[in-house]
Each structure stands twice: as structure tokens, then as C-alpha cells.
Write an enzyme that holds these catalytic residues in place. Structure first.
Site, mmCIF file in Angstrom:
data_model
loop_
_atom_site.group_PDB
_atom_site.id
_atom_site.type_symbol
_atom_site.label_atom_id
_atom_site.label_comp_id
_atom_site.label_asym_id
_atom_site.label_seq_id
_atom_site.Cartn_x
_atom_site.Cartn_y
_atom_site.Cartn_z
ATOM 1 N N CYS A 319 0.833 -1.201 0.000
ATOM 2 C CA CYS A 319 0.000 0.000 0.000
ATOM 3 C C CYS A 319 0.872 1.257 0.000
ATOM 4 O O CYS A 319 1.807 1.375 0.803
ATOM 5 C CB CYS A 319 -0.910 -0.001 1.232
ATOM 6 S SG CYS A 319 -2.044 1.397 1.280
ATOM 7 N N ARG A 418 -13.007 0.452 -5.430
ATOM 8 C CA ARG A 418 -12.298 0.761 -4.192
ATOM 9 C C ARG A 418 -11.564 2.104 -4.281
ATOM 10 O O ARG A 418 -11.457 2.834 -3.322
ATOM 11 C CB ARG A 418 -11.289 -0.353 -3.894
ATOM 12 C CG ARG A 418 -10.785 -0.374 -2.458
ATOM 13 C CD ARG A 418 -9.945 -1.638 -2.238
ATOM 14 N NE ARG A 418 -9.733 -1.906 -0.831
ATOM 15 C CZ ARG A 418 -8.697 -1.464 -0.139
ATOM 16 N NH1 ARG A 418 -7.792 -0.713 -0.728
ATOM 17 N NH2 ARG A 418 -8.562 -1.768 1.124
#
Length: 502
Positions: A319, A418
Site C-alpha cells: 500500500c 475501491r
């Protein structure tokens, strides 16, 4: 001016646990790692859903498909099948998991008599096992005419274009059982006939599925299997804030036991709307929400009705949300802040909302730290992506075996549900929040999970605790300096080659 938090943003690596008195009650075999996953009135009732180990798999294409879900549930944990796919495909994965523990496994390797040895070998490589059903039409529920196992052929002595009909074991030589046979009866037949698999067939000869000897042995060796009231494996599903009115009903109909809103930042009106719609239309559904990193985010989702709340923004290994958007908080600080808010919520309302620490786990001991700081369980991506049972390819790169691993915020995932720039569900990703990568291959999931949890149990025993709740009450933590981190590892010696795990 902007509010500046007084405390620093810290990671798990900046803390150590200080040992407590260890007593006769604190041995690994007495440690209970079961934990609630649904809010409840603590002290008055039990949570309606608990997991047997504090580990759930991330809502990711590279991690949580039906294969990983089955393997993890058999170890006592829970998977959330990824939502960045069609509703139909996600529901089919849910159904495969729910069918699995019914005692009869739907065949995932199927050929027809006219298929070739080359087809059989390709299926074996794709599915990871050597049993294939031979049906008239090559489908999972076609009329069974035989089976093929690795004992039916030798690649070195046969041509790849050899027809399956020439080397399969025909149904006349098979032991089968009729539809309706109980799991106990099926296992008795397997043992009495000294066979490894038992085909279950309908009255018209069509295949229902298989019961395998290894599943019986695995169950006996894995008493922590996570099962529902019907003795089927428990499975979760990821959902988003765009198509929940379509996806949620379908997933619940398919058998999903718990749902989880999947977002890099859950402190939003979009999650509020999704939670309120789900709770209004499906009041018994268990739905987790997140992610948040502070007390305000927790309180917002708690008031919206979340059954559990996920903590963490930007702490995952793939991430890059913090790098791209400058938002987030060190995972250790986030867990502590949210856990404090959760405890205050419980003191005020009597309602205990379980917390899930999502991200920031680099070493196995970080799991113990997350639990000690107040998390009830952990969501793991990189950790599970390394195992045989994850859906990605195993490759040989630069002299080592690795598995592919990519983030849901990467271009490869293309998960517009998302990450997308305009909030209306019709746009496309403006930039990436995840990377495409490799992780070191780590073998079968069972071995890895057992090793990691053995370390967690040992840590809890050293802290005088035999349950997660007791651990959180008794844990004492100290912030470590950069020098003490160096001191904690091997230093001032020449180390030999080692195969130590994290």
C-alpha cells in the site's frame, strides 16, 4: 489552524512487551486464541460469530479466493473473498467454500473420455491435486464414467495425446456411494475399502462430488476448523459502497457468513449509507467497516452500526496511500487510539465492538503486539499471499521461489470500486495506491500458521496470559530506541546460514 496530534505516529517495530509473571496456567497448550468478530453485549451474551484463531485474510485478488478461504477456515481463521470481480463470480466462490465442508467436495478437475493426458496434466498443475473426474460431458455434474489419478498414468511412458478413456479407472472398477450418504458412512466406506476417494453419485449416475480420505485425516488433525451450525466452513465476503444493493443480497443468498466493506479510508458518508441500507434490509447480517485510524473514525462507524471495525491506513506492505495522499497513521498508534475509543464506547453503551488491525505486520511478533494493544484479530495480505493455497502463480525469480502479490489499489487490480476519483462509481482510477510485487514462497498455509501462532502463544505465556482478553488487560509495553532494536537482533557475531522464519 490544523490540529496537530501530540503523540508521534509509531509502528509495531517501535515497541516491545515487558514480561509478566508466568504461572502454571501459562503454557502454550492452555492458550485460547478464539476471538469475537461481531459486536455483542459483553458480560451479558456471547458474540454470535467467533473465529478460532485471530487471523483473517485480506479482501484482495492476490490473496482471498475460495481455495485460500477453505484452507484458512480449516486452520480456524476466516477469509474475505475479494469483491473486485463480478457478483456472479464472487458468489460462486462463496458457494464452493460452503459446499466443501458439507462432506462432499464438488469436483474442480473434470475431463471427458475424449480428453487427453495433456489435458489431465494441465488440470493437475492448475488445481494442485491429481484426482480428476471423468464424466460423459466433462462437467462437474455430468454422468460419471470413471476417474483419473496419478496412479493411472506415467508421463515418461505415454504419449500426451493418449485419450483419457484408454487409461482411466472405469466406473465398473470404482467403489461409489449414492446421494444422501452421510459423511460418517462415506468415511466408513473409504476405510473399509482402503481407497483414497469416494465418488458420490445420483440415482441417474450423475456426479455429486467426492469424499476424500485426506479430509477425514485433516479434520482429526485440525480440531480448530471454523464451522457453522451445519458443519460447513465459515466464509466472509468483501463488499463496496457502489453496488451493495445488488451484491449484498446475492452474497447472503450464496451463503456468506459475514461481510466487510473494503476501502482504504472508511471514515466516509458512503460507508454510512451502505451500513444503514444493509442493517435496514438485512438486520441479521454481520457487516464490518473501515478502515479508520483514530477515535473519531471509530465513533462514526460505531454509530452507523458496524459489527466490527478495521484499523489502518497505508500500513500494508503493498500500500502506498501514505506516499500518494499523505494520509494515515503508524499502525501501532492507530490501534492504540482506536482501542481506547472502543473501550470508552463499551463503558458507555455496554456494547463491545471487535477491532481488526489491518496492515503493518512485518514479523510474527507484531501479531502479539497488535493483540496486546487492543485488536481482537488481524487482517493479513502479504502473509497469506506467500502460501501454496493463495491464488497467485509460484515463480522462480533470481534463484528463489516467489509468489505474485499486488495491491487492490494497483493498476493490475483495476478495482475502481475501491479507488476512483469522482465518487459516483462511474469513473476510473486517477492514480495508484498499491504496487505489483513478489513475496517469498512459504509452502503450505497450515505449517506457516502453526509456526506463527506458536510464537504468539509463547509471547502471551511470557506475559502471564492465556487468552486474548487477559493479554490485553495484563500487557505492558515499552517504546524502544533505535539502538535497542539493533541489540534485540543477532549482533557482534558472524552468523551462519539460517532458515529462520519471521
Amino acid at each position: 489552524m490544523a490540529k496537530i496530534f501530540e503523540q508521534e505516529s509509531r509502528t509495531f517495530s517501535e515497541y516491545l512487551l515487558v514480561p509478566n509473571l508466568t504461572t502454571e496456567k501459562n503454557t502454550p497448550d492452555q492458550v485460547d486464541l478464539s476471538t469475537p468478530i461481531c459486536k455483542y453485549k459483553k458480560g451479558q451474551e456471547e458474540s454470535k460469530l467467533k473465529i478460532n484463531i485471530p487471523m483473517v485474510s485480506a479482501v484482495m485478488q492476490a490473496v482471498s479466493d475460495d481455495g485460500l478461504a477453505i484452507a484458512l477456515a480449516r486452520c480456524g481463521g476466516l477469509s474475505f473473498i475479494f469483491q473486485s470481480q463480478s457478483v456472479e463470480n464472487q458468489c460462486e466462490m462463496i458457494r464452493k467454500v460452503k459446499k466443501y465442508k458439507a462432506g462432499i467436495v464438488a469436483s474442480d478437475s473434470n475431463v471427458s473420455p475424449d480428453s487427453t493426458l495433456e489435458d489431465v496434466i494441465a488440470l493437475k498443475e492448475q488445481q494442485g491435486h491429481g484426482t480428476a473426474a471423468v464424466t460423459e460431458d466433462g462437467t462437474a455434474d455430468g454422468k460419471l464414467v470413471g476417474i483419473v489419478t496419478t496412479r493411472d498414468y506415467r508421463v515418461s511412458r505415454m504419449s500426451l495425446d493418449t485419450k483419457v478413456s484408454e487409461f482411466m479407472t472405469p466406473i465398473e472398477k470404482l467403489v461409489t456411494a449414492p446421494e444422501g450418504t452421510t459423511l460418517k458412512e462415506a468415511n466408513d466406506i473409504i476405510w473399509d475399502n482402503k481407497i483414497n476417494q469416494l465418488p458420490i453419485v445420483k440415482a441417474d449416475g450423475r456426479l455429486v462430488g467426492f469424499v476424500f480420505r485426506k479430509d477425514y485425516e485433516f479434520h482429526k488433525a485440525n480440531p480448530l476448523e471454523l464451522l457453522d451450525k451445519d458443519k460447513k466452513l465459515i466464509v466472509g465476503a468483501g463488499i463496496n459502497t457502489h453496488d451493495y444493493e445488488t451484491r449484498v443480497p446475492a452474497l447472503l443468498e450464496a451463503g456468506a457468513d459475514v461481510l466487510c466493506l473494503d476501502s482504504s479510508d472508511g471514515f466516509s458518508v458512503w460507508q454510512k449509507r451502505a451500513l444503514e441500507w444493509i442493517k435496514s434490509n438485512y438486520p441479521d447480517a454481520i457487516v464490518g467497516a473501515g478502515n479508520v485510524v483514530d477515535a473519531e473514525g471509530f465513533k462514526y462507524l460505531a454509530e452507523c452500526g458496524a459489527d466490527f471495525i478495521k484499523i489502518g491506513v497505508g500500513g500494508g506492505s503493498i500500500c502506498i496511500t501514505r506516499e500518494q495522499k499523505g494520509i494515515g497513521m503508524g499502525q501501532a498508534s492507530a490501534v492504540q487510539d482506536v482501542a481506547k475509543a472502543r473501550d470508552e464506547w463499551f463503558a458507555k453503551t455496554g456494547e463491545y465492538i471487535p477491532l481488526c488491525s489491518d496492515g503493518g505486520i512485518v514479523h510474527d511478533y507484531h501479531m502479539a503486539l497488535a493483540l496486546a494493544m487492543g485488536a481482537d484479530f488481524m487482517m493479513l495480505g502479504r502473509y497469506f499471499a506467500r502460501f501454496d493455497e493463495s491464488p497467485t502463480k509460484k515463480l522462480f525469480v533470481n534463484g528463489s521461489y516467489v509468489k505474485e502479490y499486488w495491491g487492490e489499489g494497483s493498476n493490475r487490480a483495476r478495482s475502481w470500486t475501491r479507488y476512483e476519483e469522482n465518487g459516483n462509481g462511474k469513473g476510473k482510477m486517477a492514480f495508484e495506491e498499491g504496487v505489483d510485487s513478489y513475496v517469498p514462497y512459504a509452502g503450505p498455509i497450515r505449517d506457516g500458521v502453526e509456526t506463527s501462532l506458536a510464537k504468539v502463544k509463547a509471547t502471551m505465556c511470557a506475559c502471564g496470559s492465556s487468552s486474548i482478553e487477559e493479554f490485553q488487560e495484563k500487557a505492558r509495553l515499552v517504546v524502544v530506541s533505535a539502538t535497542s532494536i539493533v541489540e534485540g537482533g543477532a549482533h557482534d557475531v558472524i552468523t551462519k546460514d539460517s532458515n529462520r522464519n519471521n
